[in-house]
Design a protein around this motif. Structure first.
Motif, PDB file in Angstrom:
ATOM      1  N   ARG A  54       0.838  -1.209   0.000  1.00 42.94           N
ATOM      2  CA  ARG A  54       0.000   0.000   0.000  1.00 42.94           C
ATOM      3  C   ARG A  54       0.870   1.255   0.000  1.00 42.94           C
ATOM      4  O   ARG A  54       0.569   2.235  -0.687  1.00 42.94           O
ATOM      5  N   GLN A  55       1.944   1.219   0.758  1.00 41.30           N
ATOM      6  CA  GLN A  55       2.874   2.346   0.821  1.00 41.30           C
ATOM      7  C   GLN A  55       3.475   2.633  -0.557  1.00 41.30           C
ATOM      8  O   GLN A  55       3.517   3.790  -1.013  1.00 41.30           O
ATOM      9  N   LEU A  56       3.931   1.592  -1.234  1.00 44.03           N
ATOM     10  CA  LEU A  56       4.507   1.733  -2.568  1.00 44.03           C
ATOM     11  C   LEU A  56       3.471   2.254  -3.558  1.00 44.03           C
ATOM     12  O   LEU A  56       3.757   3.158  -4.360  1.00 44.03           O
ATOM     13  N   THR A  57       2.268   1.708  -3.519  1.00 35.96           N
ATOM     14  CA  THR A  57       1.200   2.133  -4.430  1.00 35.96           C
ATOM     15  C   THR A  57       0.848   3.597  -4.220  1.00 35.96           C
ATOM     16  O   THR A  57       0.693   4.354  -5.188  1.00 35.96           O
ATOM     17  N   ASP A  58       0.742   4.021  -2.976  1.00 39.19           N
ATOM     18  CA  ASP A  58       0.443   5.427  -2.680  1.00 39.19           C
ATOM     19  C   ASP A  58       1.523   6.343  -3.216  1.00 39.19           C
ATOM     20  O   ASP A  58       1.240   7.406  -3.792  1.00 39.19           O
ATOM     21  N   PHE A  59       2.776   5.934  -3.037  1.00 39.75           N
ATOM     22  CA  PHE A  59       3.903   6.753  -3.498  1.00 39.75           C
ATOM     23  C   PHE A  59       3.843   6.931  -5.015  1.00 39.75           C
ATOM     24  O   PHE A  59       3.968   8.056  -5.532  1.00 39.75           O
ATOM     25  N   LYS A  60       3.638   5.864  -5.742  1.00 38.48           N
ATOM     26  CA  LYS A  60       3.620   5.936  -7.201  1.00 38.48           C
ATOM     27  C   LYS A  60       2.436   6.758  -7.708  1.00 38.48           C
ATOM     28  O   LYS A  60       2.581   7.566  -8.644  1.00 38.48           O
ATOM     29  N   ARG A  61       1.280   6.568  -7.110  1.00 40.26           N
ATOM     30  CA  ARG A  61       0.104   7.333  -7.547  1.00 40.26           C
ATOM     31  C   ARG A  61       0.279   8.818  -7.299  1.00 40.26           C
ATOM     32  O   ARG A  61      -0.111   9.654  -8.125  1.00 40.26           O
ATOM     33  N   LEU A  62       0.869   9.158  -6.158  1.00 38.73           N
ATOM     34  CA  LEU A  62       1.112  10.570  -5.860  1.00 38.73           C
ATOM     35  C   LEU A  62       2.069  11.194  -6.863  1.00 38.73           C
ATOM     36  O   LEU A  62       1.855  12.324  -7.324  1.00 38.73           O
ATOM     37  N   TRP A  63       3.127  10.466  -7.228  1.00 38.86           N
ATOM     38  CA  TRP A  63       4.100  11.034  -8.164  1.00 38.86           C
ATOM     39  C   TRP A  63       3.460  11.243  -9.531  1.00 38.86           C
ATOM     40  O   TRP A  63       3.726  12.238 -10.204  1.00 38.86           O
ATOM     41  N   GLN A  64       2.606  10.322  -9.927  1.00 36.89           N
ATOM     42  CA  GLN A  64       1.910  10.486 -11.200  1.00 36.89           C
ATOM     43  C   GLN A  64       1.022  11.731 -11.182  1.00 36.89           C
ATOM     44  O   GLN A  64       0.912  12.448 -12.182  1.00 36.89           O
ATOM     45  N   GLN A  65       0.380  12.016 -10.053  1.00 32.12           N
ATOM     46  CA  GLN A  65      -0.455  13.206  -9.926  1.00 32.12           C
ATOM     47  C   GLN A  65       0.374  14.487  -9.940  1.00 32.12           C
ATOM     48  O   GLN A  65      -0.005  15.487 -10.547  1.00 32.12           O
ATOM     49  N   VAL A  66       1.528  14.437  -9.312  1.00 30.09           N
ATOM     50  CA  VAL A  66       2.389  15.613  -9.201  1.00 30.09           C
ATOM     51  C   VAL A  66       3.082  15.923 -10.522  1.00 30.09           C
ATOM     52  O   VAL A  66       3.232  17.094 -10.896  1.00 30.09           O
ATOM     53  N   ASN A  67       3.499  14.885 -11.250  1.00 30.14           N
ATOM     54  CA  ASN A  67       4.226  15.072 -12.507  1.00 30.14           C
ATOM     55  C   ASN A  67       3.753  14.034 -13.528  1.00 30.14           C
ATOM     56  O   ASN A  67       4.113  12.859 -13.427  1.00 30.14           O
ATOM     57  N   PRO A  68       2.952  14.425 -14.513  1.00 31.48           N
ATOM     58  CA  PRO A  68       2.411  13.476 -15.500  1.00 31.48           C
ATOM     59  C   PRO A  68       3.464  12.798 -16.378  1.00 31.48           C
ATOM     60  O   PRO A  68       3.122  11.863 -17.120  1.00 31.48           O
TER      61      PRO A  68
END
Length: 380
Positions: free
Chosen positions: A285-299
């Motif tokens: 869950r930690q890894l998934t949250d990190f990746k999703r956040l980065w995608q939102q911050v930088n497409p």
């Protein structure tokens, strides 16, 4: 008269013939004491106004031939601005076609990041009152292993490690570091200031100075692939990993990002450590949250494409991310960036570039801030 040369920092090519501008034949040299090769960096002089066709004749024997498919080489007149030029992979040759506007032009696999620029990066970072520079030791070629400690270590602060360029030909990794450091050390950036109040950053912008200077793709002076040395490094074969690992053990690691480039995939993505024996649903869950956040911050970052995920217990613990995640129980990941353009967010002139790498590095600051305490390993 046309001349091909590569006797400079990070240079790599062998000229077979250059008597005819339309039939320049070249070969990439393998890493010393190893069979890896794909990185090239050379200068052509005497070609102004001539339609030059450069054939890398051993391209079909390179380490990652899939990397040539859809790939465009970079060129520069001033070694600052790099643009893509017509490149095709045909009949086992990588063929670069370009008509230079001036007498001297540089070509490379990706925009180079010289050891001279590395020295400038370290010197510039050292001007910040938040930075302490230490030399962990020497490489086999006698170069310094530079560590930037950013912020003051304290019992109530976390230890975040970021390292780059274990594979020296992956120069986008140090461009990424330049962007990350520029923002982290910006005294007017409120997000960076907030992070430094609770985190001490340990940053190694270049894990492989010897390979970088020698023009290697993947190994150090001894022919060691550093990202396969983490379980049992030693000072004779992989001092770079040994020195950094010893420092990590002394500081502890609460988060680690290892920055790389990938020859074949035209995407920015994270390779996680799902294969370690101690992997859990909470870590997932930690890894998934990190990746999703980065995608939102930088497409420019995406979560659809990447490497196959190893089954639990099947991960290679000699690799940096796996070793650190298992040893320290923290979130440790590998960032991969493309040598090609990004398929989802292409730029026909620049492709994936130093500037885009730097902006991706700078955007990590927002991800770390938004993740907050979710990055911190649970107390034992």
């Amino acid at each position: 008269m046309i001349r091909i040369s590569s006797s400079f920092d990070g240079g790599n090519i062998r000229c077979l013939t250059c008597t005819d501008s339309s039939d320049i034949r070249l070969q990439i040299k393998a890493d010393a004491a190893a069979d890896f090769f794909q990185w090239f960096h050379f200068r052509l002089t005497g070609g102004q106004g001539l339609a030059c066709e450069m054939k890398i004749t051993n391209a079909d024997q390179a380490s990652y031939t899939k990397g040539w498919e859809g790939y465009q080489a970079v060129a520069s007149y001033d070694r600052e601005n790099w643009f893509r030029v017509e490149t095709v992979y045909e009949n086992g040759h990588l063929v670069i076609r370009h008509t230079p506007d001036v007498n001297a032009v540089y070509y490379a696999y990706f925009s180079p990041y010289s050891m001279e620029r590395h020295s400038d990066l370290i010197a510039d970072a050292g001007q910040s009152p938040d930075v302490s520079l230490s030399v962990l030791g020497e490489t086999l070629d006698g170069q310094d292993m530079d560590l930037l400690t950013i912020g003051e270590a304290a019992p109530d602060k976390e230890a975040f490690w970021l390292i780059a360029r274990q594979h020296p030909g992956e120069t986008m990794a140090e461009w990424w570091m330049e962007g990350f450091l520029s923002r982290l050390l910006d005294e007017e950036d409120a997000v960076s200031r907030a992070l430094l109040e609770k985190i001490c950053f340990y940053v190694v912008p270049n894990m492989n100075p010897d390979g970088s200077r020698r023009g290697h793709l993947r190994t150090n002076a001894a022919g060691a692939n550093l990202n396969r040395e983490w379980s049992e490094p030693d000072m004779k074969r992989s001092p770079e990993v040994y020195l950094v690992r010893e420092k990590m053990i002394s500081t502890g690691v609460d988060f680690c990002l290892d920055v790389h480039g990938d020859e074949g995939l035209p995407y920015n993505f994270i390779a996680g450590t799902q294969g370690i024996p101690s992997w859990t649903a909470e870590k997932d869950r930690q890894l998934t949250d990190f990746k999703r956040l980065w995608q939102q911050v930088n497409p420019d970052f995406q979560t659809t494409h990447g490497y196959p995920v190893a089954a639990k217990g099947k991960g290679n613990l000699a690799m940096c991310g796996n070793y650190i995640a298992e040893r320290f129980g923290c979130l440790a990941m590998t960032l991969e960036m493309p040598f090609k353009d990004t398929a989802d967010t292409p730029n026909d002139l620049w492709g994936w570039s130093p500037e885009r790498s730097k902006k991706l590095g700078a955007s990590l600051i927002d991800v770390l801030q938004q993740m907050g305490d979710r990055l911190i390993p649970p107390s034992e």
